[in-house]
Design a protein around this motif. Structure first.
Motif, PDB file in Angstrom:
ATOM      1  N   VAL A  99     -29.257 -13.029 -33.320  1.00 38.70           N
ATOM      2  CA  VAL A  99     -29.713 -12.979 -31.626  1.00 38.70           C
ATOM      3  C   VAL A  99     -28.863 -13.582 -30.831  1.00 38.70           C
ATOM      4  O   VAL A  99     -28.266 -14.704 -31.762  1.00 38.70           O
ATOM      5  N   CYS A 106     -28.561  -9.348 -38.676  1.00 39.70           N
ATOM      6  CA  CYS A 106     -28.788  -9.152 -37.409  1.00 39.70           C
ATOM      7  C   CYS A 106     -28.147 -11.055 -36.582  1.00 39.70           C
ATOM      8  O   CYS A 106     -29.263 -11.585 -37.626  1.00 39.70           O
ATOM      9  N   LEU A 113     -30.832  -8.914 -29.617  1.00 42.02           N
ATOM     10  CA  LEU A 113     -30.522  -8.938 -30.555  1.00 42.02           C
ATOM     11  C   LEU A 113     -29.329  -8.191 -30.626  1.00 42.02           C
ATOM     12  O   LEU A 113     -29.044  -6.963 -30.379  1.00 42.02           O
TER      13      LEU A 113
END
Length: 115
Positions: A5, A3, A29
């Motif tokens: 940003v 994951c 995200l």
């Protein structure tokens, strides 16, 4: 699961309005199954608090967009909204994703607001 940003352009991550200051932090995200998920929080003090989330599935998944809204007004009313936005309006897509939800809408007719 990885994951990360996603970057915002300068000045977009958090903004304050000039009149009647409010705080608008945002976060985006990206994950393998999710092309993008955007989270926004609006703080208008005691008068209103809003959390909004939109999840966009990855292009290789045949899924609708998911929207989630949590709203609080004057600490007296709290509203929760969940909605799916279809990607297409053709009959096959509606049959696959929408028609089976009609029984749920009919079961909770008082909550559906004639949708």
């Amino acid at each position: 699961m990885i994951c990360k940003v996603a970057p915002f352009p300068p000045g977009w991550k958090s903004q304050r309005a000039r009149e009647n200051p409010r705080y608008y932090p945002q976060l985006v995200l990206r994950m393998p199954a999710i092309a993008k998920s955007r989270y926004t929080y609006i703080d208008a003090g005691a008068s209103a608090q809003v959390f909004n989330c939109v999840i966009y599935p990855s292009h290789n998944y045949d899924l609708p967009l998911l929207g989630i809204d949590l709203l609080s007004f004057c600490k007296k009313k709290i509203w929760v909204f969940l909605d799916f936005q279809p990607l297409f309006r053709d009959e096959a897509y509606i049959a696959k994703y929408v028609q089976h939800l009609e029984s749920l809408r009919d079961k909770y007719h008082d909550l559906s607001q004639n949708l």
